[in-house]
Structure formats: structure tokens, C-alpha cells
Design a protein around this motif. Structure first.
Motif, short mmCIF file in Angstrom:
data_model
loop_
_atom_site.label_atom_id
_atom_site.label_comp_id
_atom_site.label_asym_id
_atom_site.label_seq_id
_atom_site.Cartn_x
_atom_site.Cartn_y
_atom_site.Cartn_z
N ILE A 47 31.31 25.76 -27.15
CA ILE A 47 32.35 24.95 -26.07
C ILE A 47 32.03 24.68 -24.97
CG2 ILE A 47 34.43 26.06 -26.58
CD1 ILE A 47 34.21 27.41 -28.53
N LYS A 48 31.75 25.73 -24.33
CA LYS A 48 31.13 25.38 -22.85
C LYS A 48 31.01 24.46 -21.86
CE LYS A 48 29.56 27.26 -18.12
NZ LYS A 48 28.78 28.91 -18.70
N GLU A 49 29.18 23.77 -23.17
CA GLU A 49 29.04 22.94 -22.80
C GLU A 49 29.92 21.73 -23.12
OE1 GLU A 49 26.32 22.64 -20.86
OE2 GLU A 49 25.98 24.54 -20.98
N ILE A 50 30.34 22.09 -24.16
CA ILE A 50 31.29 20.72 -25.30
C ILE A 50 32.10 19.74 -23.46
CG2 ILE A 50 33.72 19.96 -26.22
CD1 ILE A 50 31.75 21.41 -28.35
N LEU A 78 39.30 23.62 -29.55
CA LEU A 78 39.12 22.40 -29.32
C LEU A 78 39.75 21.45 -29.77
CD1 LEU A 78 34.83 22.26 -28.31
CD2 LEU A 78 36.77 22.73 -26.88
N GLY A 79 40.44 21.91 -30.76
CA GLY A 79 41.40 20.55 -31.82
C GLY A 79 42.94 20.11 -31.19
N LYS A 80 43.50 20.35 -30.47
CA LYS A 80 44.07 19.50 -30.04
C LYS A 80 43.64 18.60 -28.61
CE LYS A 80 47.43 23.30 -29.49
NZ LYS A 80 48.27 23.82 -27.82
N PRO A 119 25.78 12.74 -25.59
CA PRO A 119 25.91 14.49 -25.17
C PRO A 119 25.61 14.89 -26.52
CG PRO A 119 28.02 13.61 -24.64
CD PRO A 119 27.74 12.64 -24.68
N VAL A 120 24.52 15.54 -26.58
CA VAL A 120 23.91 16.22 -27.64
C VAL A 120 23.47 17.73 -27.07
CG1 VAL A 120 21.83 17.02 -29.25
CG2 VAL A 120 22.29 14.38 -28.50
#
Length: 837
Positions: free
Chosen positions: A359-362, A262-264, A323-324
Motif C-alpha cells: 500500500i505504501k508503494e502504491i 485504497l478503494g476510494k 509501475p510494477v
């Protein structure tokens, strides 16, 4: 600031070399002495506010939010603000050079002076154990979050781990409430309901006001300038102080995974415990770590997604409606070890067990409002209903302008009793105390049982037997003393025995000792209104002096035994109680009543001690021990007998049969034998050795008899040796200390008590509940229970016991039935009659 410690030492007169040396070499002791002196001599500083957050860890949370408002308010332009920090290098630059803001290091000389003199004290956790709120100070405790996890006495782990926090709460004038759920959990998990003298401020959390501000922390304080969205990962601390690496390795792996995927698209911030921050810095890991000095709530306006687990900061973040995500990879283990008040499934956010699912939820975060809208609204209505941006102002209006519009009390109009019960060893005093706690009318009384702060396995198990209505207060820290007060106490203890032998009553507490113990009472109990103090033990000089020295409406001290016999009792060639009792006996004059546990015991003690006690005829009284007959009867019913390898054993109903195979179960007595049983601590006054010698003589004639001995104690090895010397290892059974001894007692034919002195033996009363035949030595305590036909009293000798055992074996006499219901009613009426205020 005033002169430092050298001046204080000179102000104390007649100080011994040892005491003065301790002052200069023992840092924690000198700290307490210095604070005590400042507490006594410094006047309260008006218009001065002292702030501390997380024990000086940083300048954040509710105290910071209050400070941030006050520093801008022109009404407080003449106020001086003092912040306590562990590291003065963490002072925020924007406040460092303000003339009305000062920073002091926690536990420094300046810290001690300000803590002892600032009018306003604001904390989100607790001040040190030596702290006492003095007259004129106003203490506000804000706490630091809505609790998902358990608090106080509700937490798993060692007893009293919340002891200093409870003590702090009892000193506060105000507790800040973010919502009713939180304040109720704080009140009840720290045993404050009914006794807390302060006010609850129903205000909301000042720190959540900061969430609603646009603070731009990312650019201004973290030097991160970006157009990317921001993820904050804030896991709960799970490690140990000496072992950080095991926990940090998982966080490192997870952070690397988040950055690689997700860094980009996102800036990924990490907020972790201070020890983990040090580890990351030392290992030069490339993470964006949020320093402790950054307030999380100020940061939230820059955060788009919060990833956490069980940290209460997610409640604050809900105010943003962003979002949490709950990364609860160890949920089951954490819930078992710590415990939750709330179900995580009811919280508004996805619950993930792997970093991949996080990661999927993000990636699906844009759907958060649609998926969790109902849960989000429910949580906001339950936990954030006060958060309108004015919480800080409500606190300020209450504390500084005495606007009581948003306050309420949890104090009741019951009388409050404080008791010390003797350390909760396996003995009759403990049984008597536990029984009394189960019989007291809690509609009429608040009851506080105060005791030590550290419990071993034995005392811990007994302490937890106390009725759930009892408020348990654990003494934390040591006495606040000046050096001359300590010298006076040392002299008192050193010459107590000599004083004791003087004829005539004594009232011998010097003024500085009284001052010292009044201060200690205040340190321990804060502002609680104590109506009745009961030294239920009567053996420990600290507690006896503590209650004696304080002005309490009604004070009583108990005598559970023939006290002169106790005074002369020798164990391992040393007097066991003489040092304490030399101090305690003259203190009887400071109590309204000296309460023996039977009439015969009262008469014996009066004969031995009345020369020390003014008005002994009126002051020295007796109250029978109360009993918990339902507990005894239920204990019988809770056990079943199981046969293994042609032998019967006791186990709890539905218990684990492996306890038999492991050798942890008690064998049921052989019904073909005539079985005697005794129970008591293995100590000189119980004199099991005399019983063993009597049984050995008796057994020569009656081979079909056996003896069971329940209990442990300092004479156990001597008892074992005595049994072996008579060759009776197969006939005399040492079964140890039993959590439930009553099935074994019930299945034996006769109970025997061989004591040399007793007050009123609880075990005899318990045997009478079971309608068990009894043989006991004819001493005052035993006589008080068994006279008038309730059992067999015999001469206190080996021969007397032999004759008693023979009579029980041959004649099998019957005795008068004990009306335990009526007895208990009468015992409680006697107790109430002497504690009326």
C-alpha cells in the motif's frame, strides 16, 4: 467430420471381445485409438489453423494475438480457424457466429479429428501425450512468458515433470522467441540443444503487441466504467488442486485491506487461478475478478499499477513503463522450492513482504520512473528489445510465407545416439550405463537416454548420476494403437515362447506391429534425427521392438549376461525374464550388432542362440564395459572415519555426525579380523547363499574372519534366514545398498564374488581399480576379468569357495596390477568401432 468410433471399431478386423470391451469402457484408451485412426486416415486440411492456449483453459496469450491478426487479414479470408476450449460456454461472443471460426471441446471427437488433420497447429503450452505431428502439418509453439522461475529439468521436484512439454517441443517446426534469454532457457532446460530440428523465430511476443493497443477491456468486457486509476493484483498460483482455501484466505485478507485503504481512489482488479475464482464466486466475495477468458495483455492498457510476485506477466507489463510492485511475502521459501533464473532485486519495482508495504508503494507510485528508471531501461533492453509492435507479423511472415529472415537453428552436426539403459535399478547394467555416459565423447555425439516417466527413489538416484551432457527423455503416455495392431501385438506376446523354440532364424515382426512401433518412435522423439539406437538393457521387449522396428542407420543391442541362464532364471517360483526374452531373442536379426560385454560371454551366448541369428559370426560381437576409475578413486577420498563410543564409522568429509548417532552410518571393519566383502543384487545369479554356506564352513577353522554383504534384493529375507541358521549374525554383516561402497571394500582384505553367471561384472573391475585381492567363481564373465593373473578363480561350488577363502587367508597371494587407464581406452575404442555410421 467423418464417422465416429463405432465405424472405426468395425474397420478393425478380428478384434477380441476383451479388446473391444476395453475400447467402449475405457475412455482414455478409446481416445487414443480414435486419434490413432484419424491420424492414419485423415488427410491434412490446407488453410486450416488449430489453436490451443493453456490446455484449453481460455482463448488468450500468443495464439490469441496471432488469431486476432489473421482473422482481420484479407490474405487469410479463406482460412478456417479452430479453437480448442475446455468449456464451450467461454467462447467470446464477437467470434461465436463467424462462419470461418469454430470452437471444439478439448479431447472431444472433433478435437481429435482436427488435431490429426489441421495443417497449422499453434499452442502456447503442449498438446496431449497422444499427439503426433504428421507429415504436412506445421506446429508452432509460442510458449507463454519470459521465465523468472525455473523451467523443465531445472525445476525442483519430481524427475521428468516436463516430459510432455519436451516431447511437444521435439515435434515443433517453430519455437517463438521473445528474447534470447527466454529461448536459451527453454532450449537448455528441455535438452533440445543440438537435436531440435525446428527453427527459432526471433520475433518478440505477439501477445505484447496487444499491450500497445487501446482495447478498453475495462468498460467493454468487465463492465467497469470509472475515472479511477486501476490496480491489477495478479499473484502466482501456490495452492494444491484439492486445497484452495489455505491460499485463498491470505488473498482475501489482502484484497480487503487494499479495498479498505485504497478503494476510494482505485479500482482493484484481482486475477487468480481458476480454482480460486470458483471459490470467490461460491462464497459471493465482493471482488472485481478478471475472468480467465480476458486476455491480460489486452487489459494492460487500462491498468495503471501491476502488483504481482513471480508471474512472468510483469515482463509484458514493462512495455507500458507503468509501475510494477512485487509482493513477494514468501520469497525465500518460493525460491527454495521452485528456483529462480533471475534475481528479483534486479527487477524494476519495489519488493514488499507485507500488504502494508504494498500500500505504501502504491501511494508512492508517481515516483516509479525516477526510482526505477535505470533498472527499467536495462530490463527492456534485455527482455523486450524485439517488442516494436510487429512481433505478430514476423511470426506470420515466417510460418505462412516461409520468410526465414528472423529464424535460426540450434541443431549441430554431431551424430545422435538414443539409448535405453534398463530402468536404472541398483545393478551392474546401471553402473555400466552410467560409466559409459561418462566416457562418451560429447564433441562427437549427442546422447539421448530415454526411459520410463515415473521413477522410485532407487532409480531416481541412479538416473541423476548420468553425465550432465546426456539429454534425458522421459516416455510419457501410452502407445498410439489401432485395435487390430493391438491384437497383433497380443498374439505376438502370447505365442513368442512357442516361436522361440522353432529351429532356425526368425524375422517375425508383422507389418502392422512395425507400423505401430514406428508411430510410437515418432510420438516419443518427434522430428529428431536419430543416427544410432542402442538397447543397452536387452531385457525389456517394448524398447527392443521399438528400436528393431525403426529405420535407423545403426542399431545395437547388448547382452550383459549369459542370456540362456537369464532365460531360465526363476525368482519366487516364476521365470523372471522368459516372457520378455522370448520376444527379444528373435529380434536380434533386426540389429546390426548383438554386443556381449566380454569375449567369454559372447561365446556362451553365441553357442546358445546362434541358431536364431543370421550371420551370427559377424553380428554377435563383444565390447568390454567401460569404467569410471576417477569416480572410484574420488569416492575413497570423499570419506573420513570418525570414532564414536570406541567404534569407527564412515561419514562423508564434513558430514553430519548425527548420521552415526541415528544409526545411518557404516562401521569400519575391525582390523584385528580378516575381512571378506561381496557386493551385488540379492538375486539367484549372484548366489550369496552359496557364499554364506561356504563362509560358515570356512569360519569353523578361521574364527578371526568376518564377511560384509553389500546390496539388497528379492532374496534378502532368505539370506537373513540362512545367516541366522548358521548362528553367524555377529560375523556376517548385511550393510544394505550403499551410495558409496568403495571405502568399505577398500578396508576389507579380500573381495569375493559367488555368481553362477555374469556378463562382465562391474564390481570386479572396480575392485581391480582399488588393487583389491579377489576370489571369484570360475564362470565366463568372471574369467573375462580375472584371467591372466588378476585374481583367484575357483570352482563354482561351496567347496571351491571354501578353498579360495582359505588360500586368501593363509597364503595372501599377490596378483597382476590392473592398468585401468589403458583398459578404459581400449573399451571405448571397441564401443566406437561398432556404432560408426
Amino acid at each position: 467430420m467423418i464417422e465416429k468410433k463405432e465405424l472405426i471399431v468395425r474397420k478393425n478386423r478380428d478384434i477380441s471381445t476383451n479388446t473391444e470391451k476395453m475400447y467402449f469402457t475405457n475412455k482414455s484408451f478409446s481416445q487414443v485409438v480414435d486419434y490413432t485412426n484419424y491420424y492414419e486416415i485423415l488427410e491434412v486440411r490446407d488453410n486450416t489453423i488449430f489453436y490451443e492456449s493453456f490446455h484449453g483453459k481460455n482463448m488468450t496469450c500468443n495464439p490469441y494475438a496471432i488469431f486476432k491478426t489473421l482473422i482481420k487479414d484479407p490474405r487469410f479470408s479463406d482460412f478456417h480457424h479452430v479453437w480448442a476450449l475446455n468449456n464451450l460456454n467461454d467462447c467470446p461472443k464477437e467470434y461465436l457466429n463467424l462462419p470461418n471460426v469454430e470452437f471444439v471441446r478439448v479431447n472431444s471427437e472433433e478435437y481429435l479429428q482436427y488435431l490429426a488433420s489441421c495443417k497449422y497447429l499453434i499452442n502456447n503450452t503442449s498438446f496431449p501425450p497422444y499427439f503426433i505431428k504428421k507429415e504436412g502439418q506445421i506446429y508452432v509453439n509460442t510458449w507463454h512468458g519470459t521465465p523468472l522461475k525455473t523451467l523443465g529439468k531445472d525445476m525442483e521436484g519430481s524427475l521428468g515433470q516436463h516430459k510432455n512439454l519436451m516431447r511437444n517441443f521435439l515435434h515443433t517446426d517453430y519455437l517463438v522467441s521473445p528474447n534470447k534469454f527466454t529461448i536459451d532457457k527453454i532450449i537448455d532446460s528441455h535438452d533440445l540443444r543440438g537435436i531440435y530440428n525446428g527453427q527459432i523465430i526471433e520475433s518478440g511476443y505477439p501477445r505484447i503487441d496487444l499491450v500497445k493497443e487501446d482495447n478498453n477491456v475495462l468498460a467493454n468486457k468487465l463492465n467497469i466504467k470509472t475515472d479511477k486509476k486501476v490496480i491489477l493484483y495478479a499473484p502466482t498460483w501456490r495452492g494444491e488442486v484439492g486445497n484452495v482455501s489455505g491460499e485463498i484466505n491470505k488473498i482475501i485478507r489482502d484484497m480487503r485491506k487494499l479495498k479498505s485503504v485504497l478503494g476510494k481512489e482505485y479500482v482493484i482488479l484481482l486475477k487468480v487461478h481458476t480454482l480460486m475464482q470458483k471459490y470467490i464466486k461460491q462464497n459471493k466475495l465482493d471482488f472485481d475478478v478478471v475472468p480467465d477468458k480476458i486476455d491480460s495483455n489486452e487489459l494492460f492498457s487500462d491498468v495503471d499499477i501491476l502488483v504481482t510476485d513471480y508471474s512472468s506477466i510483469f515482463f509484458d507489463f514493462l512495455a507500458t513503463k507503468k509501475p510494477v510492485i512485487f509482493y513477494a511475502y514468501d520469497r525465500e521459501e518460493y525460491e527454495r522450492d521452485r528456483g529462480f533464473y533471475l534475481n528479483l532485486d534486479d527487477m524494476p519495482g519495489a519488493i514488499c513482504s507485507t500488504i502494508e508495504s504494498v500500500i505504501k508503494e502504491i501511494k508512492n507510485a508517481s515516483n516509479y520512473q525516477d526510482v526505477f528508471n535505470e533498472k527499467l531501461d536495462k530490463c527492456i533492453n534485455e527482455f523486450l528489445y524485439l517488442e516494436d509492435g510487429a512481433s505478430t507479423q514476423r511470426v506470420i511472415d515466417t510460418v505462412f510465407f516461409e520468410n526465414k529472415q528472423h529464424t535460426y537453428s540450434v541443431k549441430n552436426d554431431k551424430k545422435t545416439i538414443v539409448m535405453y539403459c534398463g530402468g536404472f535399478l541398483n545393478n551392474g547394467v546401471t553402473t555400466s550405463a552410467v560409466n559409459l555416459m561418462n566416457n562418451i565423447d560429447y564433441e562427437r555425439y549427442n546422447v539421448i537416454v530415454a526411459d520410463k516417466s515415473e521413477f522410485d527413489e532407487e532409480s531416481s538416484k541412479n538416473f541423476m548420476k548420468l553425465n550432465n551432457h546426456v539429454k534425458k527423455l522421459y516416455r510419457v503416455g501410452s502407445m498410439n494403437v489401432s485395435l487390430n495392431e493391438l491384437e497383433s501385438q497380443n498374439q505376438l506376446f502370447a505365442y513368442a515362447a512357442e516361436q522361440f523354440y522353432k529351429k532356425g532364424p526368425m524375422n517375425y515382426l508383422e507389418e502392422d506391429i512395425i507400423t505401430m512401433y514406428k508411430r510410437e518412435f515418432k510420438r516419443m522423439f518427434g522430428t529428431v534425427d536419430i543416427d544410432i539406437a542402442i538397447d543397452f538393457s536387452g531385457y525389456v521387449k517394448f524398447w527392443s521392438i521399438l528400436f528393431a522396428a525403426n529405420d535407423i542407420s545403426k542399431k545395437a543391442i547388448f547382452q550383459h549376461n549369459d542370456m540362456m541362464e537369464e532365460y531360465d532364471k526363476i525368482v519366487d517360483n516364476e521365470y523372471k525374464h522368459k516372457e520378455n526374452l522370448s520376444v527379444i531373442f528373435p529380434l536380434y536379426n533386426k540389429y546390426d550388432h548383438v554386443i556381449a560385454v566380454s569375449k567369454h560371454t559372447r561365446n556362451k551366448n553365441k553357442a546358445g542362440l546362434s541358431h536364431l541369428v543370421v550371420n551370427s559370426d559377424q553380428k554377435m560381437v563383444y565390447v568390454h564395459n567401460s569404467i569410471n576409475y576417477q569416480y572410484v578413486l574420488n569416492a575413497i577420498a570423499s570419506v573420513e572415519k570418525v570414532q564414536v563410543n570406541n567404534k569407527e564409522y564412515y561419514i562423508e568429509k564434513n558430514g553430519d555426525i548425527n548420521q552415526i548417532l541415528d544409526g545411518n552410518a557404516i562401521k569400519v571393519p575391525d582390523t584385528s579380523k580378516f575381512n571378506f566383502v561381496t557386493m551385488g543384487r540379492m538375486s539367484p545369479e549372484k548366489d550369496q547363499i552359496k557364499l554364506i554356506k561356504a563362509f560358515a564352513e570356512f569360519h569353523k577353522e578361521y574364527k578371526d574372519t568376518e564377511l560384509y554383504i553389500i546390496g539388497t534384493g528379492e532374496l534378502e529375507e532368505e539370506i537373513r534366514s540362512t545367516i541366522k541358521s548358521f548362528g553367524l549374525n555377529d560375523q556376517i554383516h548385511l550393510v544394505g545398498q550403499l551410495d558409496n561402497p568403495f571405502p568399505l571394500i577398500q578396508d576389507c582384505d579380500c573381495f569375493v564374488l559367488s555368481s553362477n553367471h555374469e556378463g562382465q561384472p562391474m564390481v570386479l573391475l572396480e575392485c581391480l581399480i582399488l588393487n583389491k585381492p579377489i576370489v571369484a567363481t570360475d564362470i565366463p564373465g568372471n574369467r573375462s576379468v580375472l584371467e591372466n593373473g588378476y585374481g583367484e578363480l575357483v570352482e563354482n561350488s561351496i567347496e571351491g569357495l571354501v578353498q579360495g577363502l582359505k588360500k586368501m587367508r593363509e597364503v595372501k597371494p599377490t596378483f597382476k596390477k590392473f592398468d585401468y587407464v589403458e583398459y578404459n581406452k581400449s573399451a571405448m575404442e571397441m564401443f566406437y568401432s561398432y556404432i560408426q555410421v
